[in-house]
Design a protein around this motif. Structure first.
Motif, PDB file in Angstrom:
ATOM      1  N   ASP A  45      72.703  77.571 -25.856  1.00  0.00           N
ATOM      2  CA  ASP A  45      73.807  76.618 -25.896  1.00  0.00           C
ATOM      3  C   ASP A  45      75.023  77.287 -26.533  1.00  0.00           C
ATOM      4  O   ASP A  45      74.881  78.274 -27.256  1.00  0.00           O
ATOM      5  N   SER A  83      70.019  69.857 -22.635  1.00  0.00           N
ATOM      6  CA  SER A  83      71.175  70.379 -21.906  1.00  0.00           C
ATOM      7  C   SER A  83      71.017  71.866 -21.621  1.00  0.00           C
ATOM      8  O   SER A  83      71.344  72.347 -20.525  1.00  0.00           O
ATOM      9  N   ASP A  87      70.725  73.781 -18.027  1.00  0.00           N
ATOM     10  CA  ASP A  87      71.546  74.936 -17.686  1.00  0.00           C
ATOM     11  C   ASP A  87      70.679  76.096 -17.206  1.00  0.00           C
ATOM     12  O   ASP A  87      71.004  76.769 -16.228  1.00  0.00           O
ATOM     13  N   PRO A 129      74.224  65.892 -17.507  1.00  0.00           N
ATOM     14  CA  PRO A 129      74.564  65.438 -18.850  1.00  0.00           C
ATOM     15  C   PRO A 129      76.050  65.106 -18.942  1.00  0.00           C
ATOM     16  O   PRO A 129      76.876  65.762 -18.329  1.00  0.00           O
ATOM     17  N   ARG A 131      79.114  64.205 -21.829  1.00  0.00           N
ATOM     18  CA  ARG A 131      79.452  64.202 -23.258  1.00  0.00           C
ATOM     19  C   ARG A 131      80.221  62.933 -23.577  1.00  0.00           C
ATOM     20  O   ARG A 131      81.166  62.586 -22.900  1.00  0.00           O
ATOM     21  N   VAL A 144      75.257  63.844 -26.382  1.00  0.00           N
ATOM     22  CA  VAL A 144      75.091  64.078 -24.953  1.00  0.00           C
ATOM     23  C   VAL A 144      74.102  63.064 -24.415  1.00  0.00           C
ATOM     24  O   VAL A 144      73.036  62.864 -24.989  1.00  0.00           O
ATOM     25  N   THR A 146      72.454  61.410 -20.566  1.00  0.00           N
ATOM     26  CA  THR A 146      72.449  61.516 -19.117  1.00  0.00           C
ATOM     27  C   THR A 146      73.253  60.359 -18.588  1.00  0.00           C
ATOM     28  O   THR A 146      73.455  59.364 -19.278  1.00  0.00           O
TER      29      THR A 146
END
Length: 150
Positions: A45, A83, A87, A129, A131, A144, A146
């Motif tokens: 992250d 998250s 990714d 996701p 923010r 965060v 969904t």
């Protein structure tokens, strides 16, 4: 009647060419399979809280949390992990598409089917996701969620 069908030498040449294409496709397919099975993706992250490693199926095989998670609320750490996992799976899907394109090609029916299958397996259609900025009533950290939860 087509003279080429009755020509034994011509038939042998066509058969040899067909066999050559089949052999190349088999070799390319084996190469693709080996490359796809050997894939591992590592994603971190942006804040350096979590580092996730996934295998070729998108399964998390390693999770490393750093001391930067100190002082973070558990929900933020969990959201960061999820998250980062998402990714990593996006990266895996993209790398898989590249391997298919480089080996058997994405213009073939088999190539398209494999790319679609990988996308479904890795949840390419899952909610992204989102923010939500921190409000005045919390600790000024963004959370965060969904799209389904928010």
């Amino acid at each position: 009647m087509d003279e080429r069908i009755l020509d034994p030498d011509g038939a042998r040449e066509r058969l040899a060419a067909w066999k050559g294409r089949i052999d190349k496709l088999a070799d390319d397919t084996m190469s693709m399979s080996r490359q796809l099975q050997g894939l591992r993706i590592v994603a971190e992250d942006p804040k350096g809280i979590a580092r996730v490693t996934i295998d070729s199926t998108g399964t998390m095989v390693n999770l490393r949390l750093t001391d930067r998670m100190s002082g973070q609320v558990p929900d933020t750490v969990a959201a960061t992990i999820m998250s980062t996992l998402a990714d990593a799976r996006k990266q895996l899907a993209e790398r898989s598409r590249e391997i298919v394109a480089d080996t058997i090609g994405t213009e073939t029916a088999a190539g398209r089917a494999i790319v679609e299958s990988v996308g479904r397996q890795l949840g390419a259609d899952e909610p992204k996701p989102v923010r939500r900025p921190a409000g005045d009533d919390d600790d000024n950290t963004a959370q965060v969620y969904t799209e389904e939860r928010w």
